[in-house]
Design a protein around this motif. Sequence first.
Motif, PDB file in Angstrom:
ATOM      1  N   PHE A  35      69.757  45.201  49.078  1.00 41.08           N
ATOM      2  CA  PHE A  35      68.447  45.556  48.530  1.00 41.08           C
ATOM      3  C   PHE A  35      67.601  46.264  49.595  1.00 41.08           C
ATOM      4  N   ILE A  36      67.662  45.757  50.851  1.00 47.00           N
ATOM      5  CA  ILE A  36      66.904  46.373  51.940  1.00 47.00           C
ATOM      6  C   ILE A  36      67.399  47.814  52.165  1.00 47.00           C
ATOM      7  N   TRP A  66      68.774  49.719  50.006  1.00 45.21           N
ATOM      8  CA  TRP A  66      68.289  50.486  48.860  1.00 45.21           C
ATOM      9  C   TRP A  66      66.830  50.879  49.064  1.00 45.21           C
ATOM     10  N   LEU A  67      66.008  49.918  49.533  1.00 48.69           N
ATOM     11  CA  LEU A  67      64.580  50.198  49.753  1.00 48.69           C
ATOM     12  C   LEU A  67      64.386  51.275  50.820  1.00 48.69           C
TER      13      LEU A  67
END
Lengths: 446, 320
Positions: free
Chosen positions: B265-266, B268-269
């Motif tokens: 997720f990180i 992706w961010l």
Amino acid sequence: MASPTASPSTASPLQTWQRETLALLADLRFAILLLLLIALASISGTVIEQGEPPAFYHANYPERPALFGFLTGSLILQLGFDHVYRTWWFLALLILLGLSLSLCTLRRQWPALKAAQNWRYYTRPQQFQKLALSAELPARDLSTVETLLRHKGYALHRADHTLYARKGILGRVGPILVHASLLTILAGAILGAMTGFLAQEMVPSGERFTIQNILQAGPWAQAPANLTFQVNRFWIDYTPKGDIDQFYSDITVLDTQDTPLDRKTIHVNLPLRFRGLTLYQTDWGISAVRVQLNNSPIFELPVRPVTLSAGRFWGAWLPTRPDLSQGLTLLLRDLQGQAFLYNPQGQFLGAIRLGETLPIEGLNLHLIDILGSTGLQIKSDPGVPLVYTGFALLMVGVALSYLSHSQIWALQDGDYLYLGGRTNRAQLTFEREFLDLLNQIPAHSG
Amino acid sequence: MDLVTLQNLLDNSAFALLLGALILYWLGAAWPAALLNSLGTTTVALANLAIAGLLAARWLEAGYFPLSNLYESLFFLAWGVTLFHLIAEAISHSRLVGVATAPVALGITAFAALSLPSEMQQSAPLVPALKSNWLMMHVSIMMLSYAALLVGSVLAMAFLVVTRGQAIDLKGSSIGNGAYRLTRAAAIPSLALGDSAGGTAVLTQAPPTLSPQRLTLAETLDNLSYRVIGLGFPLLTIGIVAGAVWANEAWGSYWSWDPKETWAFITWLVFAAYLHARITRGWQGRRPAVLASIGFGVVWVCYLGVNLLGKGLHSYGWFL
């Protein structure tokens, strides 16, 4: 002279404040800041242990010397770094990101898509000069350009002496879909958190249960009170080496009149779904043994889990005198049908298999049955359909966002053909396509 | 020849080929010659085939998709890096791609072939959690996305090196900035008159012949980096979604904030921030490329670092 449009004096402080807030939320730099802040907060949750008891943080992050001079256990607990992903400030960041996404879609993406659809012919040679990729050719061949562009997959509009061609406009729809899908996922997650619940039940094989042991529940969650579940049978398949291959539970769903509504044998990776509830096979245990001593009635002895250095066992106390003054310890390791017997001094007396009779302490012990219990997780998450819809939209949206929106204009002005084009993403590929197009146009002689 | 000998041969030749490619590309950057360049491409293509052969041989030998341990996973990553290298070269025809990507591919291969102890190179039985087609799809898409993001971000680093000390205007983003002619052409007087907003200027002299303004080397690298990251980002998204759906079907929770998941997720961010930084006024130029370079490290933490964190190390020990 210029007339004042919205003079600052007529706007109330509240309106000014609203406008400024909206402007900030719609600002891309604010959105990027939010993305990076959420990333940093997420990193903290992978570095600081999550969900431990308070004493753990006080022990591992002492007040002095504080880690990096500031990171103490009390600070971690105060700011919620022991459960980062459920703190109010982390959720607030996610909701702010959602607001920023919506505003960005309304204020930027939608107008940009509209603008992209409002194409226009170029009618003067000067219009081509602003484009980096533009050229002037001594040619009279608008029809060749048209054929070449059609061949390259462009959609065309042609007037007498001018043409407009484009492809990849879906590349402008992609980001809008991505934003919409993220909002859908966020809405689904919130709905799930408010209305979903998670329960765990340990049920002996053959018994019934209702949902009682709720571990987590949203404020608006409702466990169905009118459903009963019956575990018809629970069993384990073992590999030839004696390792667990798979657990199975044969489950029937019943209504209040005991009418069976559904029946399914579940195992790990194959849950039972019924009216928004999902029953997962997650754990197992042993609930009781059935034994007979000489010609006694059949006793069902409950067993309790015990953790020994050799692993997880279940134990029962087996009385050997009618007044319960003496007894043995019976240990079980699994459901493969073997039990071990120990005297009160802890000495090993022997092992007995299912169906066998073992002479012990002057008695004949007959092991009739070992009853397993199934560990079930019952989950209800009404947000899942929304989240899955969001996932589907998201995958389509990101894939479409790779497309580059390319536009080409051409104009025949006297003996000169003007060509110009631009694209929003794939400059390199488009440059090659454009130069290729130029090379294929034959110059007219004369 | 048995499969094990073949694997050793392919493993060593992949390493030797990538070393050769690195030398060819670096020589080609120092003394530009078309021959060096096409030899470099051929060598990387051969290395790509050798790794594919290695993975196929292990697939045959073990009977399941070869992603069972770190050795196989590293070779799969190296295969992905060479694949995206070839794609990037096909898009750009630039000799600089290999200068940046060959060290990455070589480094991964060297780590797998030379520094992993031989017992870690053996094909291991699949852990039960991996015995699922969904999961195989999830893992292989994630690996491909890591490969694309690594290639894209190392190209962003190359861009930073090429443009050090310069102000630069980015080409390529969802809003399409940079499609307009730069004013350096405005030295010719008549060009400045053709502005579409005014559009009323009367040309007093014949316009000079209009010809396309090509992308510079820096712009080429930047757009290439953007496009390859643009390939990696959807792959990462689809990989995460596949993992979430599978987790929900198997365990009843599509997101549980475990460290690997969180780092995906990180990643992706960070790349989402990169894509948005490109369309932000005032943040164009080198700043998005700096973000992409940070992404290079984030991908590595996500791929390897999390597994080291999870080994019960004091999580604040070596990491910070």
